[in-house]
Scaffold this motif. Structure first.
Motif, PDB file in Angstrom:
ATOM      1  N   GLY A  24       4.633  -5.318   3.422  1.00  0.00           N
ATOM      2  CA  GLY A  24       5.366  -4.093   3.688  1.00  0.00           C
ATOM      3  C   GLY A  24       4.735  -2.812   3.180  1.00  0.00           C
ATOM      4  N   HIS A  25       3.482  -2.870   2.761  1.00  0.00           N
ATOM      5  CA  HIS A  25       2.812  -1.673   2.256  1.00  0.00           C
ATOM      6  C   HIS A  25       2.223  -0.845   3.396  1.00  0.00           C
ATOM      7  CE1 HIS A  25       3.315  -3.057  -1.828  1.00  0.00           C
ATOM      8  NE2 HIS A  25       2.802  -4.233  -1.470  1.00  0.00           N
ATOM      9  N   LYS A  26       2.110   0.451   3.151  1.00  0.00           N
ATOM     10  CA  LYS A  26       1.450   1.359   4.094  1.00  0.00           C
ATOM     11  C   LYS A  26      -0.016   1.427   3.674  1.00  0.00           C
ATOM     12  CE  LYS A  26       1.624   6.181   5.667  1.00  0.00           C
ATOM     13  NZ  LYS A  26       1.146   5.966   6.984  1.00  0.00           N
TER      14      LYS A  26
END
Length: 148
Positions: A24-26
């Motif tokens: 879920g990281h950008k």
């Protein structure tokens, strides 16, 4: 988290990017594509073409405000490192210092560093662990150990 993956177009880097995305990281990739490939990039991520030996490239990247960075940008050919040690010193050591200087300048203080088993040299025992004596047998391993 917003994470910069330096060397993210390489084989290992692209897998790190994939896992960070899955968590879920950008993610934004920073790479000069000297050994990484455009095919290893994901459309969902930002991409910055840049060189770790050019401080202004790194400053421009870190100025975008990242929570953390992963450093996977290194020359890695053990045999070549014995023939061209200066090439490995400049890229792997100086380049890493450049990265860290920009990261600190822009307040990005969480770092994931990709090391190498080459820092250990020949196994003194198996399985090798973090307590194993460090005795690199090639210059590539030496540069990775110096950064650690």
């Amino acid at each position: 988290m917003k994470i910069l993956v330096i060397g993210g177009a390489g084989y290992i880097g692209s897998h790190v990017v994939k896992e960070l995305m899955a968590a879920g990281h950008k993610v934004t990739v920073f790479d000069n594509l000297s050994s990484g490939l455009r095919q290893n990039l994901f459309a969902e991520n930002g991409f910055i073409y840049g060189n770790i030996l050019i401080q202004s490239d790194l400053d421009a990247a870190f100025a975008q405000g990242f929570d953390a960075f992963a450093h996977l940008a290194a020359f890695k050919a053990a045999g070549e490192s014995m023939i061209l040690p200066e090439k490995y010193s400049v890229n792997n050591i100086t380049g890493t210092l450049n990265i860290m200087n920009s990261a600190v300048k822009y307040g990005c203080l969480r770092m994931l560093f990709s090391s190498s088993a080459a820092i250990f040299g020949s196994p003194q025992y198996l399985p090798m662990d973090e307590n194993h004596p460090k005795n690199p047998e090639n210059y590539y391993g030496f540069t990775k150990l110096e950064i650690e």
